[in-house]
Structures are given as structure tokens and as C-alpha cells.
Write a protein that holds these residues in place. Structure first.
Motif, PDB file in Angstrom:
ATOM      1  N   GLU A   1     107.808 104.987  72.595  1.00 57.51           N
ATOM      2  CA  GLU A   1     106.689 104.542  73.421  1.00 57.51           C
ATOM      3  C   GLU A   1     106.846 103.079  73.815  1.00 57.51           C
ATOM      4  O   GLU A   1     107.140 102.226  72.980  1.00 57.51           O
ATOM      5  CB  GLU A   1     105.375 104.728  72.670  1.00 57.51           C
ATOM      6  N   GLY A   2     106.683 102.805  75.104  1.00 56.91           N
ATOM      7  CA  GLY A   2     106.729 101.445  75.614  1.00 56.91           C
ATOM      8  C   GLY A   2     108.112 100.918  75.913  1.00 56.91           C
ATOM      9  O   GLY A   2     108.263  99.774  76.334  1.00 56.91           O
TER      10      GLY A   2
ATOM     11  N   ASP B   1     103.680  96.389  76.161  1.00 52.82           N
ATOM     12  CA  ASP B   1     102.762  96.122  75.051  1.00 52.82           C
ATOM     13  C   ASP B   1     102.716  97.267  74.042  1.00 52.82           C
ATOM     14  O   ASP B   1     102.583  97.031  72.845  1.00 52.82           O
ATOM     15  CB  ASP B   1     101.358  95.830  75.598  1.00 52.82           C
ATOM     16  N   GLU B   2     102.841  98.512  74.504  1.00 50.30           N
ATOM     17  CA  GLU B   2     102.798  99.656  73.588  1.00 50.30           C
ATOM     18  C   GLU B   2     103.925  99.599  72.550  1.00 50.30           C
ATOM     19  O   GLU B   2     103.785 100.109  71.454  1.00 50.30           O
ATOM     20  CB  GLU B   2     102.888 100.989  74.342  1.00 50.30           C
ATOM     21  N   ALA B   3     105.029  98.967  72.910  1.00 51.45           N
ATOM     22  CA  ALA B   3     106.186  98.898  72.006  1.00 51.45           C
ATOM     23  C   ALA B   3     106.164  97.662  71.105  1.00 51.45           C
ATOM     24  O   ALA B   3     106.829  97.646  70.077  1.00 51.45           O
ATOM     25  CB  ALA B   3     107.484  98.901  72.814  1.00 51.45           C
ATOM     26  N   ILE B   4     105.401  96.639  71.495  1.00 52.87           N
ATOM     27  CA  ILE B   4     105.512  95.353  70.786  1.00 52.87           C
ATOM     28  C   ILE B   4     104.165  94.765  70.374  1.00 52.87           C
ATOM     29  O   ILE B   4     104.100  93.613  69.964  1.00 52.87           O
ATOM     30  CB  ILE B   4     106.275  94.330  71.650  1.00 52.87           C
ATOM     31  N   ASP B   5     103.089  95.546  70.462  1.00 52.30           N
ATOM     32  CA  ASP B   5     101.773  94.987  70.162  1.00 52.30           C
ATOM     33  C   ASP B   5     101.633  94.567  68.707  1.00 52.30           C
ATOM     34  O   ASP B   5     101.099  93.511  68.401  1.00 52.30           O
ATOM     35  CB  ASP B   5     100.645  95.939  70.581  1.00 52.30           C
ATOM     36  N   LEU B   6     102.139  95.353  67.786  1.00 54.88           N
ATOM     37  CA  LEU B   6     102.079  95.017  66.367  1.00 54.88           C
ATOM     38  C   LEU B   6     103.335  94.234  65.984  1.00 54.88           C
ATOM     39  O   LEU B   6     104.423  94.508  66.497  1.00 54.88           O
ATOM     40  CB  LEU B   6     101.986  96.271  65.506  1.00 54.88           C
TER      41      LEU B   6
ATOM     42  N   GLU C   1     105.148  94.411  63.358  1.00 57.47           N
ATOM     43  CA  GLU C   1     106.215  95.256  62.818  1.00 57.47           C
ATOM     44  C   GLU C   1     106.987  95.948  63.942  1.00 57.47           C
ATOM     45  O   GLU C   1     108.201  96.150  63.830  1.00 57.47           O
ATOM     46  CB  GLU C   1     105.678  96.280  61.821  1.00 57.47           C
ATOM     47  N   ASN C   2     106.312  96.300  65.023  1.00 58.86           N
ATOM     48  CA  ASN C   2     106.993  96.926  66.164  1.00 58.86           C
ATOM     49  C   ASN C   2     107.874  95.912  66.891  1.00 58.86           C
ATOM     50  O   ASN C   2     109.025  96.204  67.227  1.00 58.86           O
ATOM     51  CB  ASN C   2     105.982  97.530  67.129  1.00 58.86           C
ATOM     52  N   LEU C   3     107.322  94.723  67.137  1.00 55.11           N
ATOM     53  CA  LEU C   3     108.111  93.673  67.780  1.00 55.11           C
ATOM     54  C   LEU C   3     109.330  93.347  66.928  1.00 55.11           C
ATOM     55  O   LEU C   3     110.441  93.249  67.443  1.00 55.11           O
ATOM     56  CB  LEU C   3     107.265  92.420  67.997  1.00 55.11           C
ATOM     57  N   HIS C   4     109.139  93.206  65.630  1.00 55.77           N
ATOM     58  CA  HIS C   4     110.239  92.873  64.721  1.00 55.77           C
ATOM     59  C   HIS C   4     111.327  93.951  64.729  1.00 55.77           C
ATOM     60  O   HIS C   4     112.520  93.632  64.639  1.00 55.77           O
ATOM     61  CB  HIS C   4     109.720  92.651  63.309  1.00 55.77           C
TER      62      HIS C   4
ATOM     63  N   GLN D   1     115.043  92.945  65.759  1.00 54.25           N
ATOM     64  CA  GLN D   1     116.124  93.183  64.809  1.00 54.25           C
ATOM     65  C   GLN D   1     117.239  94.013  65.445  1.00 54.25           C
ATOM     66  O   GLN D   1     118.422  93.756  65.202  1.00 54.25           O
ATOM     67  CB  GLN D   1     115.612  93.857  63.536  1.00 54.25           C
ATOM     68  N   LEU D   2     116.873  95.001  66.276  1.00 51.59           N
ATOM     69  CA  LEU D   2     117.904  95.772  66.995  1.00 51.59           C
ATOM     70  C   LEU D   2     118.747  94.847  67.872  1.00 51.59           C
ATOM     71  O   LEU D   2     119.975  94.982  67.926  1.00 51.59           O
ATOM     72  CB  LEU D   2     117.262  96.851  67.868  1.00 51.59           C
TER      73      LEU D   2
END
Length: 118
Positions: free
Chosen positions: A64-65, A84-89, A91-94, A98-99
Motif C-alpha cells: 500500500e502506498g 502517505d499510506e506507505a510512510i505515515d507511521l 515504523e513504515n517509513l523506517h 532501510q530498504l
């Protein structure tokens, strides 16, 4: 505002916490983060543009996102836009940062442009 400064601060904070030396460069209305003189991610408006391993590109697009990066009408494999759906939190942004960091040692650096003196 050409790029979301709060989002750029979140990226900076992650890299500082990981003790990753980086530099930033303003480009095309956004802010580019470089590690080892190679593009890691960019912040453009409210999105992240990330450079990830091309081997996981197709699978990543299912998340998602995550969308194809398509500046020229032709998507570039290994480059994705994260809304935003992929990086809002955090932990998701991190996860995405990291990838990008994991792929960075294998990424090719852009060729330096020669400047001509007039």
C-alpha cells in the motif's frame, strides 16, 4: 513549499539515529538525501522517492502506498514513490528507508558532469 520539511526531518532523524553519514541537496523542488555520493531517497512534496533493490521492485509495488516512479513516461525499475499510506507511521517509513540503505552499497553512482569554464 516544494517539499514537506517535516517528512525531510523524519528522514534526517532516521539516518542520524543509524549513524549513517549523509548529505542533502536541493533538486527539482525537492530535497535529495545521498549516502556514499549516491541517491538514497528524495522528498518531493509529501512523497518519498526511494531507490530500492530492483530484485524486490515488483513485490514492493504490491504494498500500500508504493507506486512506480514515472517522471519520463517510462518507469525506472528500482525507483519508487511512497505516498502517505506507505510512510505515515515511523515504523513504515523506517522499513522503506532501510530498504534503500540496504541497496545503497550495490547502487551505481551517477556519473559526474563535467563543467566547462567560460
Amino acid at each position: 513549499m516544494a517539499y514537506n520539511e517535516f517528512l525531510a526531518d523524519r528522514v534526517s532523524q532516521f539516518l542520524v539515529e543509524k549513524s549513517v553519514p549523509f548529505e542533502t541537496k536541493k533538486m527539482m523542488g525537492g530535497l535529495l538525501f545521498k549516502v556514499d555520493d549516491k541517491m538514497l531517497v528524495g522528498v518531493n512534496k509529501d512523497e518519498i522517492m526511494a531507490r530500492i533493490n530492483p530484485d524486490i521492485y515488483e513485490a514492493s509495488l504490491l504494498k500500500e502506498g508504493c507506486n512506480k516512479m514515472n517522471f519520463t513516461g517510462r518507469p525506472m525499475k528500482g525507483f519508487v514513490f511512497l505516498s502517505d499510506e506507505a510512510i505515515d507511521l515511523d515504523e513504515n517509513l523506517h522499513y522503506w528507508l532501510q530498504l534503500a540503505l540496504d541497496f545503497n552499497p550495490f547502487a551505481k553512482a551517477s556519473k559526474k558532469r563535467k563543467t566547462t569554464k567560460k
